[in-house]
Design an enzyme around this catalytic site. Structure first.
Site, PDB file in Angstrom:
ATOM      1  CG  HIS A  91      -6.187   0.305   4.811  1.00  0.00           C
ATOM      2  ND1 HIS A  91      -5.054  -0.448   4.978  1.00  0.00           N
ATOM      3  CD2 HIS A  91      -6.967   0.019   5.890  1.00  0.00           C
ATOM      4  CE1 HIS A  91      -5.128  -1.142   6.104  1.00  0.00           C
ATOM      5  NE2 HIS A  91      -6.288  -0.879   6.673  1.00  0.00           N
ATOM      6  CD  GLU A 129      -2.823  -1.171   2.467  1.00  0.00           C
ATOM      7  OE1 GLU A 129      -2.712  -0.244   3.302  1.00  0.00           O
ATOM      8  OE2 GLU A 129      -3.652  -2.086   2.576  1.00  0.00           O
TER       9      GLU A 129
END
Length: 321
Positions: free
Chosen positions: A283, A264
């Site tokens: 997220h 990420e």
């Protein structure tokens, strides 16, 4: 006055409440500069993070007076818990505070992907009329939801799904088959592969540990029902992203929604980049206005209490397990 360092974003009202009693250094970009973060920790007593600050043994060593780490969320894979325990640093996650937000995300994306009618707005706006192609969507009622990981969030998802008329099965090795949560939620406990075999929708709610890494691997993805939907709001690394992308391109799966990823942000060249019927979010499943307020308030209260009265032994013990 004791010092608290906050390295990622936190609701301003909670930050303000901490500033009334402590020296607070709040910089939501601090996690991007590890050397500056380490310098701030030199005389700090508490650190508050989300999921992007890597709380390693080296970072803890930079804060010799640290006694508390507050986690604005529930996942703990960015914290070295053994190092925290060895240094007598208590960890306070926001357990339960974002469960509703995550559960609503799961149900919303499940409905979108089952119906299959909401991702063609550009075509309709351009004058196309794909009515026939979009007339075979499925209803949630009567479908089977497999909840993999039946903690607080998984149980909340099950409750919402049952209200829509879905049948819920689940798998969680931490919850024995006679645990009260199965009966109270109306879900049926099954072995993992049995739950997956029945599922029209699969939702993951497990931590990322050795036992769950690639839990939904290529072999298990290949064995899912044709037309199944996969949702991951747990942790990246718990499913095989490449295998998922292949299953979507081959139309073996009807769709997927991923809020978490092995890396990420998503790196260039990710196999997910051009997969069809795939919802990607950064997220944020547990982040809503209400959840942000609850999470921040809860962590602020726990950190403040620990700095004022000392951290309870139970929390220290739990962190070391």
């Amino acid at each position: 006055m004791k010092k608290i360092v906050i390295s990622e974003f936190m609701d301003e009202a909670a930050v303000h409440s901490l500033r009334q009693r402590f020296d607070v250094r709040f910089d939501p970009t601090l996690f991007l500069e590890p050397s500056r973060l380490a310098a701030e920790l030199a005389d700090a007593h508490a650190l508050i993070v989300r999921n992007r600050t890597q709380v390693t043994a080296a970072l803890l060593d930079a804060g010799p007076q640290l006694s508390v780490v507050g986690r604005l969320g529930v996942g703990l894979d960015n914290l070295d818990l053994a190092a925290c325990a060895a240094r007598n640093v208590a960890v306070f996650p926001a357990t339960g505070a974002n469960a509703q937000a995550v559960a609503e995300y799961v149900i919303a994306t499940a409905l979108v992907l089952l119906r299959g009618a909401y991702l063609r707005s550009a075509d309709v706006a351009a004058g196309a009329w794909p009515r026939e192609a979009l007339s075979n969507g499925r209803e949630a009622a009567g479908s089977v939801l497999a909840v993999i990981g039946f903690g607080g969030i998984g149980q909340r998802v099950a409750a919402l799904a049952r209200a829509l008329g879905m049948t819920v099965v689940g798998y969680d090795p931490q919850q024995p088959a006679d645990a009260p949560c199965w009966r109270s939620s109306g879900a049926r406990a099954l072995p993992l592969d049995d739950a997956l075999a029945l599922a029209d929708v699969v939702t993951l709610h497990v931590p990322l540990v050795d036992a769950t890494r690639n839990l939904l691997d290529g072999e298990r993805i290949a064995r899912l029902k044709r037309g199944a939907v996969v949702i991951n709001t747990a942790r990246g690394g718990t499913l095989d992203e490449r295998a998922l992308a292949v299953a979507l391109r081959e139309q073996r799966l009807a769709g997927a929604a991923l809020d978490v990823f092995a890396d990420e942000p998503l790196p260039p060249g990710s196999p997910l980049a051009d997969a069809p019927n795939l919802i990607l979010t950064p997220h944020i499943a547990g982040l809503t206005k209400e959840a942000n307020e609850r999470v921040s308030s809860l962590v602020a209260e726990r950190v403040a209490a620990a700095l004022t009265h000392g951290a309870p032994d139970a929390m220290r013990s739990a962190v070391s397990n």
